[in-house]
Design a protein around this motif. Sequence first.
Motif, short mmCIF file in Angstrom:
data_model
loop_
_atom_site.label_atom_id
_atom_site.label_comp_id
_atom_site.label_asym_id
_atom_site.label_seq_id
_atom_site.Cartn_x
_atom_site.Cartn_y
_atom_site.Cartn_z
N GLU A 1 0.83 -1.21 0.00
CA GLU A 1 0.00 0.00 0.00
C GLU A 1 0.87 1.26 0.00
OE1 GLU A 1 -2.81 -0.24 3.14
OE2 GLU A 1 -3.76 -2.07 2.38
N LYS A 2 1.98 1.24 0.74
CA LYS A 2 2.91 2.38 0.73
C LYS A 2 3.50 2.58 -0.67
CE LYS A 2 4.32 1.85 5.57
NZ LYS A 2 5.44 1.40 6.45
N ARG B 1 0.93 4.20 -2.93
CA ARG B 1 0.80 5.63 -2.65
C ARG B 1 1.98 6.41 -3.22
NH1 ARG B 1 -1.07 3.78 2.46
NH2 ARG B 1 0.94 4.24 3.44
N ASP C 1 1.60 6.64 -6.96
CA ASP C 1 0.55 7.60 -7.30
C ASP C 1 1.05 9.04 -7.17
OD1 ASP C 1 -1.36 5.70 -7.92
OD2 ASP C 1 -2.29 5.72 -5.93
#
Length: 476
Positions: free
Chosen positions: A438-439, A442, A445
């Motif tokens: 998930e990091k 992010r 993105d």
Amino acid sequence: MTKPATAALDESMDDLFATDSMTTRAPKTRFPQEEHEPRQIYQLVRDELMLDGVARMNLATFCTTWVEPEVRQLMADSLDKNIVDKDEYPQTAELETRCIHMLADLFHSPEAATTLGTSTTGSSEAAMLGGLAAKWRWKARGIAEGRSTASPNIVCGPVQVCWEKFARYFDVEIRQAAMDENHVLTVQQVLDRFDENTIAVVVTFGQTFTGKFEDVAAISVALDDLEARTGQSIDIHVDAASGGFVAPFCAPDILWDFRLPRVKSINVSGHKTGLAPLGSGWVIWRTTSDLPEELIFNVNYLGGQMPTFNLNFSRPGGQVVASYYNFLRLGRDGYRKVQSATYLVAQHIAAGLDATGRFDIVSDGDPRRGIPAVAWTLRDSGDSAWNLFDLADELRARGWLVPAYTLPADQQETILQRVIVRHGLSLDMADLVLADLEKAVRKLDLRPPSRPLASHEGTSFNHSATAVVATEKVVS
């Protein structure tokens, strides 16, 4: 690594990193002249190995990366045992025989106590032995029927590269079906490719690219119908390298093994879901008659003769000893607990990935559909500034090896990412993987790359291989 003339003769009191071995370059391309102290060379080699990845964080590999201390001790105890030397190490040979019959029982052989099989250095060798036996059975039938045996072929779907090697090395045409949207070999693909020269259909039970089980039972039924209509009998070999040590414990009602009479041989990998250290494979035949005698060589064994049928000869016995330990240590109940735990972790990872809303799950760790693995694609990948190769690269910076690769034809435009959940990957470790993923998402993105990685830049984990010399250039 030549010592200076002024070097002390005895370096035993010197600090390790002040010794000659640590202050001169080690030879890279020439055989060294002088000997050196063990502690120095051990440290030198060990330091180089630090550059390897951490095996337990390698979520690309199918291979065992965690074993009990007792397995390590048995491997050390067996370091000098050559398993093919039956006369010198008869009890190691006896343990191999016991393992063969235990596996034959696990796979429902009608002759479990007497059928033949062998340990191998890995599942690839085991697969090739199964293929060779199928070729010789087909050859015997052809000779008996007065047919030519000059052009054998195998029919398969998206297979591990060992089958392409088998076809090349043993002069067998490989009729490999392209990958469809479900990623597995279908009945229709088999029926579209067989002929009187088909030695066997290879069905993969735990497909390399996605972890899915191919439908052995459906293909067997179709071949039964074919034989009823035409009289042609085609054998099945099941490549259960990954699935053979999970389905019997976590999905025992799936029909894929010797309960189907058309299945004549099965290869499994002891060093994958079998939980043994690296260098362990097995091939088992349904009955003794399914292994042609032409492939068997007898070796002297305690004054008698013992059959052997391997591509390799001298090899270590420790992996077989460790397998026997695992079979006794865990039994059916223990293997079920271990493999159920891996499925639990796989399903947890799949649920975590799905919850992000960024991925489409291809394999979700369902024991009825595949091995304990999770595979996914990037949702709306055409609108994304990054791809799964970029995500794999970000995760690698954290230490996790999470492979991304393109699929075979006809799905070669699909980029897929995959985690193999092995014995030793706990739920807590799975949470660490998900948090780091998930990091990484992010970060990508917020700071996307100037361009996404191309397939040739990001397929370091691809399980396919390309022959240096194309098939059409090979002269038989």
